[in-house]
Design a protein around this motif. Structure first.
Motif, short mmCIF file in Angstrom:
data_model
loop_
_atom_site.label_atom_id
_atom_site.label_comp_id
_atom_site.label_asym_id
_atom_site.label_seq_id
_atom_site.Cartn_x
_atom_site.Cartn_y
_atom_site.Cartn_z
N ASN A 82 11.61 1.53 -3.91
CA ASN A 82 10.68 0.31 -3.22
C ASN A 82 10.18 0.63 -1.65
O ASN A 82 10.77 1.35 -1.03
CB ASN A 82 11.71 -0.65 -3.15
N ALA A 83 9.44 -0.45 -1.35
CA ALA A 83 9.08 -0.48 0.11
C ALA A 83 9.90 -1.82 0.46
O ALA A 83 10.13 -2.76 -0.13
CB ALA A 83 7.52 -0.63 0.26
N PHE A 99 8.32 9.35 6.15
CA PHE A 99 8.07 8.30 5.43
C PHE A 99 6.53 7.88 5.33
O PHE A 99 5.76 7.79 6.43
CB PHE A 99 8.69 7.18 5.86
N PRO A 100 6.01 7.74 4.34
CA PRO A 100 4.57 7.01 4.29
C PRO A 100 4.60 5.74 5.14
O PRO A 100 5.74 4.97 5.04
CB PRO A 100 4.31 6.71 2.99
N GLY A 101 3.65 5.51 5.92
CA GLY A 101 3.52 4.21 6.94
C GLY A 101 3.73 3.24 5.88
O GLY A 101 2.69 3.01 5.03
N GLY A 102 4.49 2.18 6.14
CA GLY A 102 4.64 0.91 5.41
C GLY A 102 5.74 0.97 4.61
O GLY A 102 6.11 -0.05 3.93
N ILE A 161 10.39 -5.08 -1.38
CA ILE A 161 11.62 -6.00 -1.32
C ILE A 161 11.64 -6.66 -0.01
O ILE A 161 11.34 -5.88 1.29
CB ILE A 161 12.89 -5.39 -1.62
N GLY A 162 11.66 -7.96 0.15
CA GLY A 162 12.07 -8.61 1.47
C GLY A 162 13.49 -8.61 1.69
O GLY A 162 14.25 -8.85 0.94
N VAL A 163 13.78 -8.49 2.90
CA VAL A 163 15.21 -8.15 3.33
C VAL A 163 15.52 -8.98 4.54
O VAL A 163 14.90 -9.05 5.35
CB VAL A 163 15.58 -6.75 3.50
N VAL A 164 16.61 -10.07 4.36
CA VAL A 164 17.13 -10.71 5.54
C VAL A 164 18.46 -10.12 5.96
O VAL A 164 19.43 -10.10 5.28
CB VAL A 164 17.40 -12.35 5.17
N ALA A 165 18.40 -9.21 6.90
CA ALA A 165 19.53 -8.42 7.33
C ALA A 165 20.71 -9.30 7.95
O ALA A 165 20.29 -10.36 8.42
CB ALA A 165 18.91 -7.37 8.45
N PRO A 166 21.91 -8.79 7.62
CA PRO A 166 23.05 -9.55 8.18
C PRO A 166 22.96 -9.85 9.65
O PRO A 166 22.32 -9.04 10.49
CB PRO A 166 24.19 -8.53 7.94
N ALA A 204 0.77 -1.36 0.05
CA ALA A 204 0.01 0.09 -0.02
C ALA A 204 0.81 1.29 0.12
O ALA A 204 0.42 2.24 -0.58
CB ALA A 204 -1.07 0.13 1.35
N ALA A 205 2.00 1.21 0.58
CA ALA A 205 3.03 2.24 0.66
C ALA A 205 3.98 2.47 -0.36
O ALA A 205 4.04 3.78 -0.74
CB ALA A 205 3.74 2.37 1.80
#
Length: 283
Positions: A176-177, A202-205, A151-156, A58-59
């Motif tokens: 990207n969100a 930032f827009p929420g989300g 975008i999905g992120v698996v942080a270090p 949505a964001a």
């Protein structure tokens, strides 16, 4: 006067510009590098991940429809707020990673500088990643980068703040969100920084951060069909399997390389598509 008790904080999720507990009600203990209790942290569920993806979707259009200049200003505001709470971030990084204070201060400084660096790329990425194409005819023809979407992120896992910033700021700066899984054992620096986005315009989300058991959530992140790309920086051991799962929904996949320091724009290129625009030349 009686001695007061410390108010112990339970760190919540960051979803849609708010700070909910996990819908499951679960939390888990996080310890400092010394082994001492540090905090209770919300343990996200698959439902929390789905909610975060809905918020990001949505964001994302709102974020991309803002001018590049505006996105840069918002990201710079995020850096300003981090600078104002620098001492708090230093304390969290120092405890999470077991660093000496001066090393934690240097790490936080680099993380804030990196947000500023990516803020500067918001209105420059089009010129660098796009271009005018030569065509045989009375036309203008341009190739322009547009965001992949969510975008999905698996942080270090080890770099609690610097690695997190690098992984989330790059896709955000090109429109990207993000739905990010923070470091499982060192999540608090990322959560504290993400909380600042709620008051940074930032827009929420646009940035959603989940804490919890990485192994429990990464498969759902890789297979969710409304996620358009995934950064696997924090899941090296499972990266082959997760990349295979991500291919089922044609996700763009980013995996770190040994020589990435010499190519800092690879994350930007990974999470954009190329849109070609034709227009006639007026007579």
């Amino acid at each position: 006067m009686s001695e007061r008790l410390d108010v112990k904080k339970t760190y919540k999720l960051v979803v849609n510009g708010a700070f909910p507990r996990s819908e499951s009600g679960r939390s888990y203990e996080v310890t400092a590098a010394s082994g001492k209790f540090l905090a209770n942290v919300a343990q996200a569920s698959r439902k929390d991940l789905r909610d975060a993806v809905v918020a990001a979707r949505a964001a994302q259009a709102k974020w991309w429809n803002a001018t590049a200049y505006k996105r840069g200003q918002v990201m710079y505001r995020w850096a300003e707020m981090a600078e104002g709470r620098r001492a708090e971030l230093v304390e969290h990084v120092q405890l999470a990673e077991g660093l000496k204070k001066r090393d934690a201060e240097a790490s936080v400084a680099r993380a804030i500088d990196r947000i500023v660096w990516y803020a500067g790329w918001t209105d420059k990425a089009t010129q660098v990643l796009g271009g005018a194409n030569p065509v045989a005819g009375p036309y203008f023809n341009f190739s322009l980068p547009v965001p992949s979407g969510v975008i999905g992120v698996v942080a270090p896992q080890e770099s609690s703040l610097e690695g997190f910033v690098e992984a989330v700021a790059a896709p955000m700066c090109v429109g990207n969100a993000v739905v990010a899984l923070a470091s499982e054992r060192r999540p608090t620096p990322a959560v504290v920084l993400a909380e600042m986005t709620a008051t940074s315009d930032f827009p929420g989300g646009v940035l959603n951060v989940l804490t919890g058991v990485t192994g429990e959530l990464v498969v759902h992140l890789a297979t969710h069909e409304d996620i358009d790309g995934i950064d696997l920086s924090g899941s090296a051991e499972l990266s082959d399997e997760l990349a295979r799962l991500a291919a089922g929904s044609i996700k763009r996949v980013y995996r770190p390389r040994a020589n990435d320091d010499g190519n800092p724009l690879r994350r930007l290129r990974t999470f954009v598509e190329t849109s070609t625009v034709w227009h006639t030349i007026g007579q």
